[in-house]
Write a protein that holds these residues in place. Structure first.
Motif, PDB file in Angstrom:
ATOM      1  N   VAL A 210      -0.268  -0.478  19.219  1.00 21.86           N
ATOM      2  CA  VAL A 210       0.389   0.263  20.291  1.00 21.86           C
ATOM      3  C   VAL A 210      -0.664   0.559  21.355  1.00 21.86           C
ATOM      4  CG1 VAL A 210       1.642   2.364  20.903  1.00 21.86           C
ATOM      5  CG2 VAL A 210       2.043   1.274  18.687  1.00 21.86           C
ATOM      6  N   GLU A 211      -0.460   0.007  22.546  1.00 22.28           N
ATOM      7  CA  GLU A 211      -1.415   0.173  23.647  1.00 22.28           C
ATOM      8  C   GLU A 211      -1.377   1.598  24.193  1.00 22.28           C
ATOM      9  OE1 GLU A 211      -3.481  -2.186  25.012  1.00 22.28           O
ATOM     10  OE2 GLU A 211      -2.815  -3.734  23.618  1.00 22.28           O
ATOM     11  N   ILE A 212      -2.569   2.140  24.478  1.00 19.67           N
ATOM     12  CA  ILE A 212      -2.653   3.427  25.167  1.00 19.67           C
ATOM     13  C   ILE A 212      -3.376   3.210  26.484  1.00 19.67           C
ATOM     14  CG2 ILE A 212      -2.570   4.775  23.028  1.00 19.67           C
ATOM     15  CD1 ILE A 212      -5.615   5.267  23.356  1.00 19.67           C
ATOM     16  N   SER A 213      -3.111   4.084  27.446  1.00 23.13           N
ATOM     17  CA  SER A 213      -3.687   3.894  28.784  1.00 23.13           C
ATOM     18  C   SER A 213      -5.029   4.601  28.960  1.00 23.13           C
ATOM     19  CB  SER A 213      -2.702   4.370  29.850  1.00 23.13           C
ATOM     20  OG  SER A 213      -2.347   5.715  29.616  1.00 23.13           O
ATOM     21  N   ASP A 214      -5.289   5.636  28.170  1.00 22.88           N
ATOM     22  CA  ASP A 214      -6.546   6.371  28.263  1.00 22.88           C
ATOM     23  C   ASP A 214      -7.446   6.010  27.091  1.00 22.88           C
ATOM     24  OD1 ASP A 214      -5.786   7.799  30.601  1.00 22.88           O
ATOM     25  OD2 ASP A 214      -4.588   9.157  29.369  1.00 22.88           O
ATOM     26  N   GLU A 215      -8.615   6.628  27.048  1.00 24.21           N
ATOM     27  CA  GLU A 215      -9.556   6.366  25.954  1.00 24.21           C
ATOM     28  C   GLU A 215      -9.100   7.007  24.651  1.00 24.21           C
ATOM     29  OE1 GLU A 215     -12.366   4.352  25.897  1.00 24.21           O
ATOM     30  OE2 GLU A 215     -11.418   3.723  27.764  1.00 24.21           O
ATOM     31  N   VAL A 216      -8.421   8.157  24.757  1.00 23.12           N
ATOM     32  CA  VAL A 216      -7.955   8.881  23.572  1.00 23.12           C
ATOM     33  C   VAL A 216      -6.505   9.311  23.790  1.00 23.12           C
ATOM     34  CG1 VAL A 216     -10.239   9.727  22.904  1.00 23.12           C
ATOM     35  CG2 VAL A 216      -8.808  11.109  24.404  1.00 23.12           C
TER      36      VAL A 216
ATOM     37  N   PHE B 245       0.969  10.133  20.220  1.00 20.35           N
ATOM     38  CA  PHE B 245       0.962   8.767  19.702  1.00 20.35           C
ATOM     39  C   PHE B 245       2.152   8.509  18.783  1.00 20.35           C
ATOM     40  CE2 PHE B 245      -0.270   5.413  16.727  1.00 20.35           C
ATOM     41  CZ  PHE B 245      -0.554   4.397  17.635  1.00 20.35           C
ATOM     42  N   LEU B 246       2.524   9.497  17.988  1.00 17.35           N
ATOM     43  CA  LEU B 246       3.673   9.327  17.106  1.00 17.35           C
ATOM     44  C   LEU B 246       4.929   9.012  17.913  1.00 17.35           C
ATOM     45  CD1 LEU B 246       3.009  12.189  14.541  1.00 17.35           C
ATOM     46  CD2 LEU B 246       3.030   9.733  14.043  1.00 17.35           C
ATOM     47  N   LYS B 247       5.095   9.701  19.052  1.00 14.05           N
ATOM     48  CA  LYS B 247       6.256   9.441  19.905  1.00 14.05           C
ATOM     49  C   LYS B 247       6.122   8.097  20.623  1.00 14.05           C
ATOM     50  CE  LYS B 247       5.955  13.326  22.097  1.00 14.05           C
ATOM     51  NZ  LYS B 247       6.166  14.403  23.055  1.00 14.05           N
ATOM     52  N   LEU B 248       4.957   7.824  21.196  1.00 11.80           N
ATOM     53  CA  LEU B 248       4.732   6.573  21.930  1.00 11.80           C
ATOM     54  C   LEU B 248       4.962   5.357  21.040  1.00 11.80           C
ATOM     55  CD1 LEU B 248       3.669   5.119  24.519  1.00 11.80           C
ATOM     56  CD2 LEU B 248       1.387   5.301  23.509  1.00 11.80           C
ATOM     57  N   SER B 249       4.515   5.445  19.804  1.00 13.53           N
ATOM     58  CA  SER B 249       4.615   4.312  18.877  1.00 13.53           C
ATOM     59  C   SER B 249       6.024   4.115  18.325  1.00 13.53           C
ATOM     60  CB  SER B 249       3.654   4.509  17.710  1.00 13.53           C
ATOM     61  OG  SER B 249       4.063   5.625  16.931  1.00 13.53           O
TER      62      SER B 249
ATOM     63  N   GLN C 191      -8.534   7.465  18.723  1.00 13.10           N
ATOM     64  CA  GLN C 191      -9.206   6.473  19.549  1.00 13.10           C
ATOM     65  C   GLN C 191      -8.725   5.091  19.140  1.00 13.10           C
ATOM     66  OE1 GLN C 191     -13.360   7.243  18.851  1.00 13.10           O
ATOM     67  NE2 GLN C 191     -13.365   9.009  20.205  1.00 13.10           N
ATOM     68  N   ARG C 192      -9.014   4.104  19.960  1.00 16.62           N
ATOM     69  CA  ARG C 192      -8.617   2.735  19.635  1.00 16.62           C
ATOM     70  C   ARG C 192      -9.159   2.350  18.263  1.00 16.62           C
ATOM     71  NH1 ARG C 192      -8.986   2.901  25.085  1.00 16.62           N
ATOM     72  NH2 ARG C 192      -7.218   2.001  26.208  1.00 16.62           N
ATOM     73  N   GLY C 193      -8.312   1.702  17.481  1.00 18.13           N
ATOM     74  CA  GLY C 193      -8.700   1.281  16.140  1.00 18.13           C
ATOM     75  C   GLY C 193      -8.214   2.216  15.051  1.00 18.13           C
ATOM     76  N   ASP C 194      -7.843   3.465  15.415  1.00 18.92           N
ATOM     77  CA  ASP C 194      -7.318   4.396  14.416  1.00 18.92           C
ATOM     78  C   ASP C 194      -5.942   3.917  13.948  1.00 18.92           C
ATOM     79  OD1 ASP C 194      -9.485   6.112  14.439  1.00 18.92           O
ATOM     80  OD2 ASP C 194      -8.603   7.500  15.881  1.00 18.92           O
ATOM     81  N   VAL C 195      -5.707   4.011  12.638  1.00 16.79           N
ATOM     82  CA  VAL C 195      -4.433   3.596  12.054  1.00 16.79           C
ATOM     83  C   VAL C 195      -3.666   4.845  11.630  1.00 16.79           C
ATOM     84  CG1 VAL C 195      -3.304   2.325  10.187  1.00 16.79           C
ATOM     85  CG2 VAL C 195      -5.385   1.413  11.253  1.00 16.79           C
TER      86      VAL C 195
ATOM     87  N   ALA D 250       1.046   2.156  12.572  1.00 18.58           N
ATOM     88  CA  ALA D 250       0.737   1.698  13.919  1.00 18.58           C
ATOM     89  C   ALA D 250      -0.741   1.915  14.146  1.00 18.58           C
ATOM     90  CB  ALA D 250       1.556   2.461  14.957  1.00 18.58           C
ATOM     91  N   VAL D 251      -1.357   1.019  14.913  1.00 15.45           N
ATOM     92  CA  VAL D 251      -2.778   1.128  15.222  1.00 15.45           C
ATOM     93  C   VAL D 251      -2.930   1.383  16.718  1.00 15.45           C
ATOM     94  CG1 VAL D 251      -3.113  -1.364  15.456  1.00 15.45           C
ATOM     95  CG2 VAL D 251      -5.077   0.085  14.934  1.00 15.45           C
ATOM     96  N   VAL D 252      -3.847   2.288  17.064  1.00 16.29           N
ATOM     97  CA  VAL D 252      -4.117   2.579  18.469  1.00 16.29           C
ATOM     98  C   VAL D 252      -4.852   1.381  19.057  1.00 16.29           C
ATOM     99  CG1 VAL D 252      -5.207   4.179  20.085  1.00 16.29           C
ATOM    100  CG2 VAL D 252      -4.312   5.043  17.901  1.00 16.29           C
TER     101      VAL D 252
END
Length: 78
Positions: free
Chosen positions: A10-16, A22-26, A59-63, A75-77
């Motif tokens: 799941v792509e995020i637009s910021d660094e964190v 994230f639960l909602k976005l994913s 952060q990116r890579g967190d599952v 889902a993975v960031v």
């Protein structure tokens, strides 16, 4: 999704991003209220560890994994 499936990126637009967001976005949850309830009940894992802080910075890579009676969703960031 069953437990053998790889986490969905799941792509995020910021660094964190915060766990609740994230639960909602994913799509793992339908609402902020549902996210709050599941996190408080210890139903959400981040990188294999139960997480009870909805504001946890991811952060990116967190599952993120959520267990349901019908199986686990992940889902993975990205």
């Amino acid at each position: 999704m069953d437990t053998n499936d790889a986490p969905r990126p799941v792509e995020i637009s910021d660094e964190v991003i915060r766990l609740g967001q994230f639960l909602k976005l994913s799509g793992l949850v339908d609402s902020g209220a549902q996210a709050r309830e599941l996190v408080a009940e210890g139903e959400v894992r981040v990188n294999g560890e139960v997480e009870t802080r909805r504001g946890r910075q991811l952060q990116r890579g967190d599952v993120v994994a959520l267990d349901h009676p019908q199986g686990s969703e992940q889902a993975v960031v990205a």
